[in-house]
Write a protein that holds these residues in place. Structure first.
Motif, short mmCIF file in Angstrom:
data_model
loop_
_atom_site.label_atom_id
_atom_site.label_comp_id
_atom_site.label_asym_id
_atom_site.label_seq_id
_atom_site.Cartn_x
_atom_site.Cartn_y
_atom_site.Cartn_z
N VAL A 214 2.47 -4.88 -6.42
CA VAL A 214 2.55 -4.27 -5.09
C VAL A 214 1.54 -3.13 -4.97
O VAL A 214 0.84 -3.01 -3.94
N LEU A 215 1.44 -2.31 -6.00
CA LEU A 215 0.50 -1.19 -5.97
C LEU A 215 -0.94 -1.69 -5.91
O LEU A 215 -1.79 -1.14 -5.18
N ALA B 283 -1.66 -2.83 -2.43
CA ALA B 283 -1.83 -1.68 -1.53
C ALA B 283 -3.24 -1.10 -1.66
O ALA B 283 -3.89 -0.77 -0.66
N GLY C 84 -5.69 -3.43 -0.07
CA GLY C 84 -5.60 -3.43 1.39
C GLY C 84 -6.29 -2.23 2.02
O GLY C 84 -7.06 -2.39 2.98
N VAL C 85 -6.03 -1.04 1.49
CA VAL C 85 -6.65 0.16 2.08
C VAL C 85 -8.15 0.18 1.80
O VAL C 85 -8.94 0.67 2.63
N MET D 22 -1.70 2.43 6.10
CA MET D 22 -0.40 2.07 5.52
C MET D 22 0.74 2.54 6.42
O MET D 22 0.80 3.71 6.77
N VAL E 209 5.93 1.30 4.03
CA VAL E 209 5.25 0.90 2.80
C VAL E 209 5.10 2.10 1.87
O VAL E 209 5.29 2.00 0.65
N TRP E 210 4.75 3.25 2.46
CA TRP E 210 4.64 4.46 1.65
C TRP E 210 5.98 4.81 1.00
O TRP E 210 6.03 5.24 -0.16
N LEU F 197 6.38 2.57 -1.95
CA LEU F 197 5.50 2.91 -3.06
C LEU F 197 5.99 4.14 -3.82
O LEU F 197 6.00 4.16 -5.06
N VAL G 111 -4.50 5.32 -3.21
CA VAL G 111 -4.00 4.71 -1.98
C VAL G 111 -4.01 5.74 -0.85
O VAL G 111 -4.42 5.45 0.28
N ASP H 92 -6.38 5.57 2.42
CA ASP H 92 -5.55 5.24 3.58
C ASP H 92 -6.17 5.70 4.88
O ASP H 92 -5.80 5.22 5.96
#
Length: 256
Positions: free
Chosen positions: A56-57, A60, A63-64, A179, A183-184, A187, A227, A231
Motif C-alpha cells: 500500500v505504501l 501511494a 501515485g503521488v 491523496m 488514505v492518509w 497510511l 508521500v 503529495d
C-alpha cells in the motif's frame, strides 16, 4: 521551516517515542520474561500485515510521484508554448511584436510571483491570470498577417496560445493535494500498527535489536515523508516548480 528539518524532527521524535516505549515495556515485563513465547502463527500474521502495508505504501508513493510528474510536464508545456509565441512574434512589426511579448511577460510574471503562491496555498488559480491570458489570446488573434512569413507564423501562434490555455486548465485541475484524507488516515494508522508490531515480536532484549527497531521506524517515517512531500504536485514553495518559466523567461526571476 525547511522540509529536511521537518523530516529530521519528525523522524527523531518518532524514534524517541519507540525507544522510550521499548525501554518502559522491557522494565514492565522484567528479566524473567521469555521472548520465545511468541506463537509462531503470530509471526506469520505480523509478516503478512507488514507485506500488505509495504504494498500500500509503495502504491501511494507511485501515485503521488506520477501525479507530480504529470503536473510538471504540464508546466513545461505551458512555459514552452509561451516561449514559442514570443519567438514567432518576431516576424511582425515592432508595435505588434512588442505588444504580444509584453502580454506574455505580464502573464509569466503574474504566474511566477502571484498565482503560484495562491495555487499552493489555496489550490486554485487567479482571475487576474485568466484575464492576462485572455488579453494575450486577443492580441495574437488580432495580429492579422500581411506577408507570407507572417502568415506562416500566425496559425502556430494561435495554436500555441490554445496550448497555453489547455495547460493552464490542467494546472488548475492538478492544484491541491493528491491523496484523500482517508488514505492518509490509513497510511498513518498502518504505520503505527506496523511499528507497534515491533513490541509484539518482543524486540527489546539487546541494544542491537533496539537499533534495528529504530532503523525500521526511521525508514517508515522517511517513506511517509516522501508521500507527504510528493503529495503537492507543484511543490510546497514557489521555487520548487517554477523553473520551467524562469529558465525560458529570465526576467521573471526578479521581483514582481
Amino acid at each position: 521551516m525547511p522540509e529536511w528539518l521537518i523530516m529530521t524532527l519528525v523522524m527523531a521524535g518518532t524514534c524517541a517515542v519507540v525507544v522510550t516505549g521499548a525501554v518502559l515495556n522491557s522494565r514492565r515485563l522484567g528479566d524473567d520474561d521469555d521472548p520465545d513465547e511468541t506463537p509462531d502463527v503470530l509471526d506469520y500474521m505480523i509478516m503478512m500485515i507488514g507485506v500488505v502495508y509495504a504494498i500500500v505504501l509503495g502504491l501511494a508513493i507511485a501515485g503521488v510521484w506520477e501525479a507530480r510528474s504529470a503536473a510538471q510536464d504540464g508546466v513545461r508545456t505551458e512555459a514552452q508554448a509561451l516561449h514559442e509565441v514570443t519567438e514567432r512574434a518576431s516576424v511582425y512589426p515592432a508595435p505588434v511584436r512588442d505588444r504580444i511579448r509584453d502580454d506574455v511577460n505580464a502573464y509569466v510574471d503574474h504566474v511566477v510571483h502571484t498565482e503560484w503562491k495562491v495555487m499552493i496555498d489555496k489550490g486554485e488559480l487567479t482571475d487576474r491570470g485568466t484575464k492576462l491570458l485572455t488579453t494575450l489570446r486577443r492580441d495574437v488573434t488580432l495580429a492579422a498577417p500581411h506577408s507570407d512569413l507572417q502568415s506562416q507564423a500566425y496559425q502556430p501562434m494561435v495554436d500555441q496560445v490554445a496550448a497555453v490555455d489547455d495547460a493552464r486548465n490542467a494546472r488548475q485541475q492538478s492544484a491541491g493535494a493528491t491523496m484523500p484524507p482517508l488514505v492518509w488516515f490509513g497510511l498513518v494508522l498502518g504505520a503505527a500498527l506496523v511499528i507497534g508490531l515491533v513490541f509484539t515480536l518482543q524486540i527489546r532484549r539487546s541494544p542491537r535489536e533496539l537499533m534495528l527497531a529504530v532503523m525500521f521506524t526511521a525508514l517508515i517515517v522517511f517513506l511517509l515523508f516522501l508521500v507527504w512531500d510528493f503529495d503537492e504536485p507543484f511543490g510546497r514553495s514557489v521555487g520548487d516548480s517554477t523553473t520551467a518559466f524562469t529558465d525560458l523567461f529570465p526576467s521573471a526571476r526578479g521581483g514582481s
